[in-house]
Design a protein around this motif. Structure first.
Motif, PDB file in Angstrom:
ATOM      1  N   LEU A 194       0.817  -1.219   0.000  1.00 46.60           N
ATOM      2  CA  LEU A 194       0.000   0.000   0.000  1.00 46.60           C
ATOM      3  C   LEU A 194       0.850   1.269   0.000  1.00 46.60           C
ATOM      4  O   LEU A 194       0.558   2.213  -0.740  1.00 46.60           O
ATOM      5  CB  LEU A 194      -0.936   0.008   1.213  1.00 46.60           C
ATOM      6  N   LEU A 195       1.889   1.283   0.826  1.00 43.58           N
ATOM      7  CA  LEU A 195       2.633   2.533   1.046  1.00 43.58           C
ATOM      8  C   LEU A 195       4.055   2.519   0.489  1.00 43.58           C
ATOM      9  O   LEU A 195       4.747   3.531   0.534  1.00 43.58           O
ATOM     10  CB  LEU A 195       2.691   2.854   2.553  1.00 43.58           C
ATOM     11  N   GLY A 196       4.478   1.371  -0.048  1.00 43.99           N
ATOM     12  CA  GLY A 196       5.840   1.297  -0.567  1.00 43.99           C
ATOM     13  C   GLY A 196       6.833   0.916   0.520  1.00 43.99           C
ATOM     14  O   GLY A 196       6.487   0.789   1.691  1.00 43.99           O
ATOM     15  N   LYS A 197       8.096   0.756   0.120  1.00 41.80           N
ATOM     16  CA  LYS A 197       9.115   0.285   1.077  1.00 41.80           C
ATOM     17  C   LYS A 197       9.506   1.327   2.105  1.00 41.80           C
ATOM     18  O   LYS A 197       9.915   1.011   3.209  1.00 41.80           O
ATOM     19  CB  LYS A 197      10.356  -0.207   0.313  1.00 41.80           C
ATOM     20  N   SER A 198       9.406   2.597   1.727  1.00 42.30           N
ATOM     21  CA  SER A 198       9.752   3.639   2.712  1.00 42.30           C
ATOM     22  C   SER A 198       8.653   4.704   2.757  1.00 42.30           C
ATOM     23  O   SER A 198       8.763   5.745   2.126  1.00 42.30           O
ATOM     24  CB  SER A 198      11.111   4.263   2.377  1.00 42.30           C
ATOM     25  N   PRO A 199       7.566   4.412   3.501  1.00 39.38           N
ATOM     26  CA  PRO A 199       6.460   5.359   3.590  1.00 39.38           C
ATOM     27  C   PRO A 199       6.889   6.665   4.256  1.00 39.38           C
ATOM     28  O   PRO A 199       7.846   6.680   5.044  1.00 39.38           O
ATOM     29  CB  PRO A 199       5.433   4.644   4.466  1.00 39.38           C
ATOM     30  N   SER A 200       6.190   7.731   3.931  1.00 38.11           N
ATOM     31  CA  SER A 200       6.514   9.039   4.524  1.00 38.11           C
ATOM     32  C   SER A 200       6.040   9.087   5.976  1.00 38.11           C
ATOM     33  O   SER A 200       5.212   8.282   6.399  1.00 38.11           O
ATOM     34  CB  SER A 200       5.832  10.156   3.736  1.00 38.11           C
ATOM     35  N   GLU A 201       6.561  10.066   6.699  1.00 36.93           N
ATOM     36  CA  GLU A 201       6.186  10.243   8.109  1.00 36.93           C
ATOM     37  C   GLU A 201       4.691  10.536   8.252  1.00 36.93           C
ATOM     38  O   GLU A 201       4.094  10.247   9.277  1.00 36.93           O
ATOM     39  CB  GLU A 201       7.009  11.387   8.739  1.00 36.93           C
ATOM     40  N   GLU A 202       4.100  11.144   7.220  1.00 40.35           N
ATOM     41  CA  GLU A 202       2.666  11.481   7.287  1.00 40.35           C
ATOM     42  C   GLU A 202       1.807  10.246   7.012  1.00 40.35           C
ATOM     43  O   GLU A 202       0.725  10.089   7.574  1.00 40.35           O
ATOM     44  CB  GLU A 202       2.277  12.554   6.255  1.00 40.35           C
ATOM     45  N   GLN A 203       2.275   9.385   6.105  1.00 43.53           N
ATOM     46  CA  GLN A 203       1.438   8.261   5.654  1.00 43.53           C
ATOM     47  C   GLN A 203       1.172   7.225   6.745  1.00 43.53           C
ATOM     48  O   GLN A 203       0.076   6.687   6.834  1.00 43.53           O
ATOM     49  CB  GLN A 203       2.100   7.560   4.458  1.00 43.53           C
ATOM     50  N   ILE A 204       2.189   6.964   7.576  1.00 45.36           N
ATOM     51  CA  ILE A 204       2.032   5.891   8.565  1.00 45.36           C
ATOM     52  C   ILE A 204       0.896   6.191   9.544  1.00 45.36           C
ATOM     53  O   ILE A 204      -0.028   5.387   9.684  1.00 45.36           O
ATOM     54  CB  ILE A 204       3.372   5.577   9.275  1.00 45.36           C
ATOM     55  N   PRO A 205       0.881   7.363  10.207  1.00 47.09           N
ATOM     56  CA  PRO A 205      -0.268   7.638  11.088  1.00 47.09           C
ATOM     57  C   PRO A 205      -1.583   7.807  10.328  1.00 47.09           C
ATOM     58  O   PRO A 205      -2.632   7.406  10.824  1.00 47.09           O
ATOM     59  CB  PRO A 205       0.127   8.925  11.823  1.00 47.09           C
ATOM     60  N   LEU A 206      -1.527   8.370   9.123  1.00 47.92           N
ATOM     61  CA  LEU A 206      -2.747   8.596   8.349  1.00 47.92           C
ATOM     62  C   LEU A 206      -3.477   7.284   8.075  1.00 47.92           C
ATOM     63  O   LEU A 206      -4.700   7.199   8.174  1.00 47.92           O
ATOM     64  CB  LEU A 206      -2.430   9.304   7.021  1.00 47.92           C
ATOM     65  N   PHE A 207      -2.710   6.232   7.744  1.00 46.03           N
ATOM     66  CA  PHE A 207      -3.317   4.942   7.417  1.00 46.03           C
ATOM     67  C   PHE A 207      -3.268   3.952   8.580  1.00 46.03           C
ATOM     68  O   PHE A 207      -3.549   2.770   8.390  1.00 46.03           O
ATOM     69  CB  PHE A 207      -2.671   4.355   6.162  1.00 46.03           C
ATOM     70  N   SER A 208      -2.912   4.433   9.770  1.00 41.46           N
ATOM     71  CA  SER A 208      -3.032   3.611  10.987  1.00 41.46           C
ATOM     72  C   SER A 208      -4.399   3.940  11.572  1.00 41.46           C
ATOM     73  O   SER A 208      -4.564   4.950  12.261  1.00 41.46           O
ATOM     74  CB  SER A 208      -1.903   3.929  11.975  1.00 41.46           C
ATOM     75  N   ASN A 209      -5.374   3.117  11.267  1.00 34.43           N
ATOM     76  CA  ASN A 209      -6.765   3.515  11.520  1.00 34.43           C
ATOM     77  C   ASN A 209      -7.157   3.560  12.986  1.00 34.43           C
ATOM     78  O   ASN A 209      -8.144   4.206  13.342  1.00 34.43           O
ATOM     79  CB  ASN A 209      -7.703   2.625  10.701  1.00 34.43           C
TER      80      ASN A 209
END
Length: 286
Positions: A194-209
């Motif tokens: 979904l997020l690739g091998k190195s997700p951004s700092e914003e993506q991890i919390p955004l998609f941590s439901n």
């Protein structure tokens, strides 16, 4: 049971898509459909119950498969069949699998399809004879991540919505769901796809439901096993805790053993019985 109809999810251009047409791979064993890979053209399969038993409630089903494939039969058609027998309309969402080759932003592709599925069902309430206030979403494993994303990100429109249709599911059903994208809690394959091998700092919390739950999150039914080695049971527990903290009605069934996919080894009517009871108690099917 065959779907009465299978419709393209989008009647016009698919949002967030490139011109590249991926060849869809149909996975079979001994002539029986198992699932799909390389999905670039999403569809919605429609299963209508007998009018004599129809409750007016509907569920959009998101099969799992780590965001790399979709287990369409075991976590789709068999489940749709069980709902229809209880008078519940079922829709199987064959969503696009995240891929850089078909999407400018693969992280939102599946969510766009989930929003479009809910929108489509809401726009056909008269035709399909369903109650617009009883439309839920269900997901297994990575499909549970997709369902819980739809249930916690509905205030932001990821697709065109000039009609201003509500994207909020009225209830969620999460089966051994991936909930978090946080290291140590997530399912690695789902996160990478979904997020690739190195997700951004914003993506991890955004998609941590578990971090996206609030008082408007829909009522939720969850099941998981304690001995999970694929998707840690902590995903469901954290999500449940946040639902309770935010006073969202929730019911969770945890079993000691069975590991990932445990419900698929049980008779469908048996493991879904508590779910049907919850739907009745919650006023969804009565």
């Amino acid at each position: 049971l065959a779907a009465q109809q299978t419709i393209p999810l989008y009647s016009s251009a698919i949002p967030n898509s490139t011109a590249y047409q991926m060849k869809e791979i149909r996975m079979e064993r001994e002539g029986q459909l198992l699932g799909f890979r390389s999905i670039s053209e999403p569809t919605l399969a429609v299963y209508l119950p007998d009018e004599k038993i129809a409750t007016g409630a509907a569920v959009v089903i998101c099969p799992g498969g780590g965001y790399g494939m979709e287990s369409y039969r075991l976590e789709g058609t068999i489940i749709a069949d069980a709902f229809v027998k209880k008078g519940i309309l079922a829709f199987i969402l064959k969503y696009r699998l995240p891929s850089d080759s078909i999407m400018p932003d693969k992280s939102i592709g599946p969510l766009q399809d989930a929003q479009q599925a809910i929108k489509t069902v809401r726009q056909h309430t008269e035709e399909w004879k369903l109650n617009p206030a009883k439309i839920g979403i269900m997901g297994f494993s990575a499909g549970g991540h997709l369902a819980s994303t739809a249930g916690t990100h509905f205030n932001k429109s990821y697709i065109p919505n000039d009609e201003n249709v509500s994207f909020r599911p009225d209830f969620m059903i999460l089966i051994y769901p991936v909930i978090s994208m946080k290291e140590g809690l997530t399912h690695g394959g789902s996160r990478t796809n979904l997020l690739g091998k190195s997700p951004s700092e914003e993506q991890i919390p955004l998609f941590s439901n578990e971090l996206q739950v609030n008082a408007t999150t829909p009522p939720t039914w969850i099941t998981h096993t304690g001995d999970e080695t694929v998707v840690p049971v902590e995903n469901s527990i954290r999500f449940y805790q946040e639902l309770i903290r935010n006073k969202v009605p929730a019911e969770m069934h945890l079993y000691p053993a069975g590991n990932h996919g445990f419900v698929l080894k049980l008779p469908t009517d048996e493991w879904m019985q508590p779910l049907f009871e919850w739907m009745q108690k919650s006023g969804i099917t009565n």
